[in-house]
Design a protein around this motif. Structure first.
Motif, PDB file in Angstrom:
ATOM      1  N   LEU A 184       0.020  -6.180   1.299  1.00  0.00           N
ATOM      2  CA  LEU A 184      -0.260  -4.868   0.408  1.00  0.00           C
ATOM      3  C   LEU A 184       0.282  -5.007  -0.953  1.00  0.00           C
ATOM      4  O   LEU A 184      -0.428  -4.794  -1.906  1.00  0.00           O
ATOM      5  CB  LEU A 184       0.654  -3.802   1.147  1.00  0.00           C
ATOM      6  N   GLN A 196      -2.241  -4.711  -4.219  1.00  0.00           N
ATOM      7  CA  GLN A 196      -1.894  -3.634  -5.177  1.00  0.00           C
ATOM      8  C   GLN A 196      -2.034  -4.305  -6.749  1.00  0.00           C
ATOM      9  O   GLN A 196      -1.938  -3.487  -7.392  1.00  0.00           O
ATOM     10  CB  GLN A 196      -0.698  -2.887  -4.928  1.00  0.00           C
ATOM     11  N   GLN A 246      -1.167  -0.696   7.679  1.00  0.00           N
ATOM     12  CA  GLN A 246      -0.873  -0.155   6.285  1.00  0.00           C
ATOM     13  C   GLN A 246      -1.550   1.284   5.864  1.00  0.00           C
ATOM     14  O   GLN A 246      -0.757   2.328   5.312  1.00  0.00           O
ATOM     15  CB  GLN A 246      -1.036  -0.920   5.284  1.00  0.00           C
ATOM     16  N   ALA A 251      -7.300  -0.196  -2.939  1.00  0.00           N
ATOM     17  CA  ALA A 251      -5.904  -0.068  -2.593  1.00  0.00           C
ATOM     18  C   ALA A 251      -5.503   0.965  -3.060  1.00  0.00           C
ATOM     19  O   ALA A 251      -4.718   1.968  -2.305  1.00  0.00           O
ATOM     20  CB  ALA A 251      -5.235  -1.400  -2.816  1.00  0.00           C
TER      21      ALA A 251
END
Length: 223
Positions: free
Chosen positions: A102, A106, A147, A215
């Motif tokens: 993640l 990001q 997520q 994202a």
């Protein structure tokens, strides 16, 4: 410049490898160099070195380890768009941690592959990333859904999306891996119109890549 044809002659995809393990880096460089349309133009042992070499060599793609002594890959991913906004960066790592995945996405990484990937899958991922597609190791699909589920449970209210209906529609299709050509065909628009929409999406979300835009939108629950 991206890999392209010129009559019968192809221009190789120029690759920069950033990894602190010398044997792995050299082995990967040797392996990739066996593929006719790949050319390894540089090697770096940490994030800061990768930033300097990328600015100097102008590769078509960077393969970046996520954890490196002297400066990690995520920091370099955040920094590189300032000087090379269109440079695709694919994380190539042993880490299967959800948080690492993640954080990398990001930060602006266009892909996330594991070092135990098959050679053919790695080569395919490189070509797809250079073509503007998001790349994710198949074994990490469940991590993405974890997520998303975790993000979806953080509070009941989501802030209003700054995107128009058409922009949201395009971003949802981008999240599935659609290329600009596929988007144009699906939505019956020209590729130039798709590119204009994409530019506005990136501006509105403050993103530097398609992957980062997806994202960020998912984190805000706008998709």
């Amino acid at each position: 410049a991206r890999a392209r044809g010129n009559g019968d002659r192809k221009v190789a995809i120029r690759i920069l490898i950033a990894d602190d393990h010398t044997l792995f880096r050299r082995g990967l460089a040797s392996l990739l160099s066996e593929t006719p349309d790949f050319q390894v133009v540089g090697e770096a042992a940490d994030g800061p070195s990768a930033e300097r070499l990328a600015a100097q060599l102008r590769p078509d793609i960077v393969l970046m380890d996520i954890h490196m002594p002297g400066g990690g890959g995520v920091e370099a991913v955040r920094a590189l768009p300032d000087s090379l906004p269109d440079l695709p960066i694919v994380m190539l790592t042993v880490s299967e941690k959800d948080d690492d995945l993640l954080e990398a996405v990001q930060a602006g990484a266009q892909g996330y592959l594991l070092k135990n990937a098959e050679t053919a899958d790695l080569a395919d991922g490189i070509r797809r990333a250079v073509a503007g597609q998001a790349v994710l190791d198949k074994s990490l699909t469940s991590a993405v859904f974890r997520q998303l589920a975790r993000g979806g449970s953080d509070g009941a209210d989501a802030s209003p999306s700054p995107l128009t209906f058409r922009e949201s529609e395009i971003l949802r299709l981008i999240a599935t891996g659609c290329t600009n050509r596929e988007l144009a065909d699906w939505l019956h628009l020209s590729e130039n119109t798709i590119k204009t929409h994409l530019r506005r999406i990136l501006e509105k979300l403050g993103a530097t890549s398609r992957t980062q835009a997806v994202a960020l939108a998912r984190a805000k629950r706008w998709l």
